[in-house]
Design a protein around this motif. Structure first.
Motif, PDB file in Angstrom:
ATOM      1  N   TYR A   1      30.935 -38.527 -39.256  1.00 35.47           N
ATOM      2  CA  TYR A   1      30.935 -36.681 -38.604  1.00 35.47           C
ATOM      3  C   TYR A   1      32.086 -36.218 -37.984  1.00 35.47           C
ATOM      4  CZ  TYR A   1      29.022 -31.826 -37.571  1.00 35.47           C
ATOM      5  OH  TYR A   1      28.738 -30.817 -38.490  1.00 35.47           O
ATOM      6  N   ALA A   2      32.616 -36.927 -37.102  1.00 39.31           N
ATOM      7  CA  ALA A   2      34.826 -36.288 -36.741  1.00 39.31           C
ATOM      8  C   ALA A   2      35.089 -36.259 -37.721  1.00 39.31           C
ATOM      9  CB  ALA A   2      34.666 -37.665 -35.240  1.00 39.31           C
ATOM     10  N   ASN A   3      34.745 -36.873 -38.461  1.00 31.06           N
ATOM     11  CA  ASN A   3      35.821 -36.889 -39.635  1.00 31.06           C
ATOM     12  C   ASN A   3      35.587 -36.148 -40.803  1.00 31.06           C
ATOM     13  OD1 ASN A   3      37.378 -37.772 -42.295  1.00 31.06           O
ATOM     14  ND2 ASN A   3      37.046 -39.804 -41.838  1.00 31.06           N
ATOM     15  N   SER A   4      33.813 -35.639 -40.782  1.00 29.68           N
ATOM     16  CA  SER A   4      33.586 -34.463 -41.713  1.00 29.68           C
ATOM     17  C   SER A   4      32.185 -34.556 -42.088  1.00 29.68           C
ATOM     18  CB  SER A   4      34.412 -34.292 -43.194  1.00 29.68           C
ATOM     19  OG  SER A   4      33.614 -34.837 -44.849  1.00 29.68           O
ATOM     20  N   PRO A   5      31.544 -33.626 -42.357  1.00 28.20           N
ATOM     21  CA  PRO A   5      29.899 -33.307 -42.273  1.00 28.20           C
ATOM     22  C   PRO A   5      29.809 -34.488 -43.546  1.00 28.20           C
ATOM     23  CG  PRO A   5      30.534 -31.364 -41.272  1.00 28.20           C
ATOM     24  CD  PRO A   5      31.689 -32.568 -41.939  1.00 28.20           C
ATOM     25  N   ARG A   6      30.531 -33.743 -44.338  1.00 30.50           N
ATOM     26  CA  ARG A   6      30.633 -34.651 -45.619  1.00 30.50           C
ATOM     27  C   ARG A   6      30.146 -35.996 -46.195  1.00 30.50           C
ATOM     28  NH1 ARG A   6      31.058 -34.442 -51.816  1.00 30.50           N
ATOM     29  NH2 ARG A   6      30.473 -36.282 -52.660  1.00 30.50           N
ATOM     30  N   VAL A   7      31.518 -36.548 -45.074  1.00 32.76           N
ATOM     31  CA  VAL A   7      31.619 -38.182 -44.931  1.00 32.76           C
ATOM     32  C   VAL A   7      29.764 -38.950 -43.806  1.00 32.76           C
ATOM     33  CG1 VAL A   7      32.684 -39.633 -43.737  1.00 32.76           C
ATOM     34  CG2 VAL A   7      34.199 -38.499 -44.637  1.00 32.76           C
ATOM     35  N   ALA A   8      30.198 -37.887 -43.210  1.00 33.85           N
ATOM     36  CA  ALA A   8      28.985 -38.804 -42.014  1.00 33.85           C
ATOM     37  C   ALA A   8      27.498 -38.925 -43.237  1.00 33.85           C
ATOM     38  CB  ALA A   8      28.290 -37.802 -41.014  1.00 33.85           C
ATOM     39  N   THR A   9      26.604 -38.029 -43.963  1.00 29.22           N
ATOM     40  CA  THR A   9      25.847 -37.840 -44.884  1.00 29.22           C
ATOM     41  C   THR A   9      26.099 -38.685 -45.826  1.00 29.22           C
ATOM     42  OG1 THR A   9      26.460 -35.677 -45.987  1.00 29.22           O
ATOM     43  CG2 THR A   9      24.785 -35.554 -44.512  1.00 29.22           C
ATOM     44  N   ASP A  10      27.007 -39.077 -46.319  1.00 28.80           N
ATOM     45  CA  ASP A  10      27.611 -39.665 -47.044  1.00 28.80           C
ATOM     46  C   ASP A  10      26.918 -41.395 -46.639  1.00 28.80           C
ATOM     47  OD1 ASP A  10      28.503 -37.510 -49.746  1.00 28.80           O
ATOM     48  OD2 ASP A  10      30.239 -38.646 -49.280  1.00 28.80           O
ATOM     49  N   TRP A  11      27.706 -41.369 -45.563  1.00 27.82           N
ATOM     50  CA  TRP A  11      27.009 -42.590 -45.033  1.00 27.82           C
ATOM     51  C   TRP A  11      25.954 -43.126 -45.291  1.00 27.82           C
ATOM     52  CZ3 TRP A  11      25.569 -44.059 -40.614  1.00 27.82           C
ATOM     53  CH2 TRP A  11      25.319 -45.264 -40.691  1.00 27.82           C
ATOM     54  N   PHE A  12      25.594 -41.705 -43.619  1.00 22.73           N
ATOM     55  CA  PHE A  12      24.340 -42.551 -43.343  1.00 22.73           C
ATOM     56  C   PHE A  12      23.364 -42.228 -45.345  1.00 22.73           C
ATOM     57  CE2 PHE A  12      19.765 -40.170 -41.907  1.00 22.73           C
ATOM     58  CZ  PHE A  12      19.278 -41.083 -40.993  1.00 22.73           C
ATOM     59  N   TYR A  13      23.435 -41.529 -46.932  1.00 21.83           N
ATOM     60  CA  TYR A  13      22.597 -41.796 -47.420  1.00 21.83           C
ATOM     61  C   TYR A  13      22.257 -43.029 -47.798  1.00 21.83           C
ATOM     62  CZ  TYR A  13      20.001 -40.847 -51.856  1.00 21.83           C
ATOM     63  OH  TYR A  13      19.357 -41.251 -53.101  1.00 21.83           O
ATOM     64  N   ASP A  14      23.952 -43.206 -48.229  1.00 18.38           N
ATOM     65  CA  ASP A  14      24.031 -44.701 -48.484  1.00 18.38           C
ATOM     66  C   ASP A  14      23.205 -46.095 -48.000  1.00 18.38           C
ATOM     67  OD1 ASP A  14      25.551 -44.316 -50.959  1.00 18.38           O
ATOM     68  OD2 ASP A  14      27.802 -44.323 -49.644  1.00 18.38           O
ATOM     69  N   PHE A  15      23.898 -45.496 -46.177  1.00 17.78           N
ATOM     70  CA  PHE A  15      23.033 -47.261 -45.687  1.00 17.78           C
ATOM     71  C   PHE A  15      21.402 -46.626 -45.493  1.00 17.78           C
ATOM     72  CE2 PHE A  15      20.822 -47.503 -41.853  1.00 17.78           C
ATOM     73  CZ  PHE A  15      20.704 -48.337 -40.836  1.00 17.78           C
ATOM     74  N   CYS A  16      20.935 -45.545 -46.065  1.00 16.39           N
ATOM     75  CA  CYS A  16      19.523 -45.484 -46.156  1.00 16.39           C
ATOM     76  C   CYS A  16      19.234 -46.217 -47.032  1.00 16.39           C
ATOM     77  CB  CYS A  16      18.843 -44.168 -46.318  1.00 16.39           C
ATOM     78  SG  CYS A  16      18.456 -43.757 -45.034  1.00 16.39           S
ATOM     79  N   CYS A  17      19.690 -46.171 -48.592  1.00 11.75           N
ATOM     80  CA  CYS A  17      19.502 -46.713 -50.172  1.00 11.75           C
ATOM     81  C   CYS A  17      19.325 -48.396 -49.945  1.00 11.75           C
ATOM     82  CB  CYS A  17      20.920 -46.667 -51.202  1.00 11.75           C
ATOM     83  SG  CYS A  17      20.062 -44.971 -51.376  1.00 11.75           S
ATOM     84  N   ASP A  18      20.929 -48.820 -48.799  1.00 10.39           N
ATOM     85  CA  ASP A  18      21.150 -50.271 -48.300  1.00 10.39           C
ATOM     86  C   ASP A  18      20.134 -50.707 -47.601  1.00 10.39           C
ATOM     87  OD1 ASP A  18      23.919 -49.843 -49.690  1.00 10.39           O
ATOM     88  OD2 ASP A  18      24.366 -49.740 -47.894  1.00 10.39           O
ATOM     89  N   VAL A  19      19.641 -50.111 -47.055  1.00  7.12           N
ATOM     90  CA  VAL A  19      18.247 -50.830 -46.092  1.00  7.12           C
ATOM     91  C   VAL A  19      16.803 -50.667 -47.338  1.00  7.12           C
ATOM     92  CG1 VAL A  19      19.178 -50.522 -43.734  1.00  7.12           C
ATOM     93  CG2 VAL A  19      17.380 -48.846 -45.071  1.00  7.12           C
ATOM     94  N   ASN A  20      17.139 -50.265 -48.169  1.00  5.39           N
ATOM     95  CA  ASN A  20      16.056 -50.392 -48.905  1.00  5.39           C
ATOM     96  C   ASN A  20      14.653 -49.301 -48.742  1.00  5.39           C
ATOM     97  OD1 ASN A  20      15.285 -51.318 -51.458  1.00  5.39           O
ATOM     98  ND2 ASN A  20      13.702 -52.267 -50.699  1.00  5.39           N
ATOM     99  N   TYR A  21      15.716 -48.214 -47.680  1.00  7.27           N
ATOM    100  CA  TYR A  21      14.583 -47.598 -47.003  1.00  7.27           C
ATOM    101  C   TYR A  21      14.042 -46.247 -48.239  1.00  7.27           C
ATOM    102  CZ  TYR A  21      12.953 -42.918 -45.110  1.00  7.27           C
ATOM    103  OH  TYR A  21      12.139 -41.601 -45.628  1.00  7.27           O
ATOM    104  N   ILE A  22      15.342 -45.954 -49.011  1.00  2.00           N
ATOM    105  CA  ILE A  22      14.979 -45.726 -50.142  1.00  2.00           C
ATOM    106  C   ILE A  22      15.299 -46.787 -51.374  1.00  2.00           C
ATOM    107  CG2 ILE A  22      16.617 -43.723 -52.148  1.00  2.00           C
ATOM    108  CD1 ILE A  22      17.459 -42.115 -49.008  1.00  2.00           C
ATOM    109  N   ARG A  23      14.215 -46.421 -52.102  1.00  4.88           N
ATOM    110  CA  ARG A  23      13.819 -48.005 -53.114  1.00  4.88           C
ATOM    111  C   ARG A  23      14.472 -47.248 -54.483  1.00  4.88           C
ATOM    112  NH1 ARG A  23      10.351 -51.816 -51.550  1.00  4.88           N
ATOM    113  NH2 ARG A  23       9.316 -51.097 -49.292  1.00  4.88           N
ATOM    114  N   LYS A  24      16.042 -47.341 -54.356  1.00  4.62           N
ATOM    115  CA  LYS A  24      16.266 -46.840 -55.866  1.00  4.62           C
ATOM    116  C   LYS A  24      15.855 -47.370 -57.318  1.00  4.62           C
ATOM    117  CE  LYS A  24      21.174 -46.515 -55.205  1.00  4.62           C
ATOM    118  NZ  LYS A  24      22.725 -46.747 -54.923  1.00  4.62           N
TER     119      LYS A  24
END
Ligand code: ZN
Length: 505
Positions: free
Chosen positions: A109-132
């Motif tokens: 987030y210190a980089n930008s809000p967009r960087v933070a949400t991009d990272w967090f969304y990918d993270f939620c997919c990677d941990v299979n919480y979002i079952r793509k």
């Protein structure tokens, strides 16, 4: 394919470790520690790493691990619900703890809000919480209408419940109210049961909205890109009050690239969860965002706020201003005025012996320095001939959609039930074979609608898919129009005059 059992389980655990390292869910120094937890979960004597050359997708790795668990009796019955409970437990072992996730989010987030949400969304997919791989099953198309293109989806990502799971859930009717609902913060890390999904891989980001403690997470169903849920840290009922606009604008200031909206706070016109205060947001341009003004107006003493009625099937007021305090205070005034508004000619009564009937579905955006609020006026009255709601899809459309029209649909994205997939497949087959649509249980409810289409459109093998999709889209448009509280612009203008009138007393 590696041989069964020991070699097999070692191979797929090696794949899992390889995946976790590559996705940076674990570091090399975590490896032994994580393996020991997996050894414990799978009741193994030890572990010998296998060489991973062409690693399968994460859902395939988990499927193999579940197969093993079924074979060994760790999953007592081979059903979707029990597999989901087990594979989430596996993913929980390789999912970083909340502190680490929040730390990483803040760093981004210190980089930008967009960087933070991009990272967090990918993270939620990677941990299979979002079952793509499940979300990819949803059917999506657009239908052009006089209100612009509408988005239609048939939601196929929620797996159908196995009757055995339904029976088991009923049998284990526990008195436990923990977590109190699907949106409670107590879901983070919860192991789940036959009636409540496992959430060991769910992570939440804390936020402060209008001085209150809130959390952000993604929706496991992703009805649209980066579909997030913003929830109160406290389990308390949905309320649309004057504070809602401040909470929403605090969110858009923190995440300017996301919209945020709230379901209404009354049954029939609200969402499926009224018991826990929450918003939904995300990074998507909805059909309603593209809607133009049908009528522009100003409200005395609120100069600086551009007001318009949208050209949209539902009744929407759009407010825009660079002055946050002013737009918020006008929104509060509209909400207060709408709560008490009655118009007999449109069957709008603010309250009766059943309580309040008028409410709002609000949606907030921040475009550059312009604050924008879309206020969708709702009314949840019922009548003897419309027991499901007067401003609700009429019975003749229930074969396509009879569920509540909530926030997402208000904005022009239809979330249609999974049953339509099978029903439409059979309908098309029967139409092409010239069969009587009233002779089949799957098509009988669609027969009057389909017969009307066939009376004005010639349908063949080449165009049937597009004709049916287009007609479903038109039903959705009509469903939205049914939810409009005003019958025409004149009755809308009467309400606007009521908002503009100076305060009596
Ligand atoms: Zn709750």
């Amino acid at each position: 394919m590696p041989p069964q059992n020991t070699k097999m389980i070692n191979y797929y655990l090696s794949c899992l470790i390889d995946y976790a390292l590559e996705k940076k869910l674990i570091a090399e120094c975590d490896e032994v520690y994580i393996i020991n937890q997996l050894i414990d979960l799978f009741e193994l004597d030890g572990y010998v790493p296998e060489k991973v050359s062409c690693r399968p997708e994460i859902h395939e790795i988990l499927e193999k691990l579940c197969d093993y668990a079924c074979e060994k009796g760790m999953i007592s019955e081979d059903t979707v619900t029990r597999r989901d409970l087990f594979d989430t437990r596996v993913m929980g072992i390789i999912t970083p703890r909340p502190y680490d996730v929040i730390w990483q989010f803040d760093r981004c987030y210190a980089n930008s809000p967009r960087v933070a949400t991009d990272w967090f969304y990918d993270f939620c997919c990677d941990v299979n919480y979002i079952r793509k791989e499940r979300i990819a099953k949803d059917k999506r198309w657009i239908t052009n209408t006089e209100y612009g293109a509408l988005d239609i989806t048939v939601n196929l990502s929620k797996p159908e419940k196995d009757p055995k799971d339904i029976a088991a859930a009923a049998a284990t009717l526990s008195k436990s109210k923990y977590p109190a609902c699907l949106l409670c913060v107590e879901n983070e890390g919860f192991s789940g049961n036959m009636r409540h999904p496992a959430r060991q891989n769910l992570r939440l980001i804390p936020l402060e909205l209008a001085g209150e403690k809130w959390m952000m997470q993604y929706s496991p169903y992703s009805y649209y890109p980066e579909h997030c849920i913003v929830l109160s840290k406290e389990h308390k009922p949905m309320v649309i009050d004057n504070g809602v606009f401040d909470r929403m604008f605090d969110f858009t200031e923190r995440f300017p690239h996301y919209f945020v909206g709230s379901n209404a706070d009354l049954p029939i016109v609200g969402g499926s969860i009224l018991s826990h205060e929450h918003f939904q947001g995300g990074r998507y341009v909805f059909p309603m965002d593209r809607a133009e003004a049908e009528y522009e107006f100003t409200v005395p003493r609120f100069s600086g706020v551009t007001c318009s009625v949208l050209k949209w099937p539902m009744s929407v007021i759009r407010l825009q201003s660079s002055d946050r305090a002013r737009i918020t205070s006008l929104a509060c005034r509209i909400l207060e005025k709408w709560r008490e508004y009655c118009d007999e000619s449109d069957n709008i009564y603010a309250k009766d012996e059943n309580g309040l009937h008028n409410t709002i579905t609000p949606i907030a955006h921040l475009d550059g320095n312009i604050y924008r609020l879309d206020l969708v006026l709702r009314n949840n009255q019922t009548s003897a001939d419309r027991p499901m709601g007067i401003h609700h899809p009429r019975p003749e459309y229930h074969h396509i959609k009879k569920e509540n029209i909530g926030l997402i649909e208000v904005m022009g994205l239809a979330v249609l039930p999974a049953r339509l997939e099978k029903e439409m497949a059979r309908l098309k087959e029967m139409i092409l074979q010239g069969k009587d649509l009233r002779s089949d249980a799957l098509t009988i409810s669609h027969a009057p609608w389909a017969e009307e289409i066939l009376s004005r459109t010639s349908v063949d093998d080449g165009n049937i898919d597009s004709v049916i999709n287009r007609e479903i889209g038109h039903v959705f448009k009509n469903v939205l129009a049914d939810c409009s509280v005003f019958s025409d612009l004149d009755s809308f203008k009467r309400f606007i005059s009521y908002v503009s009138a100076p305060k009596t007393k």
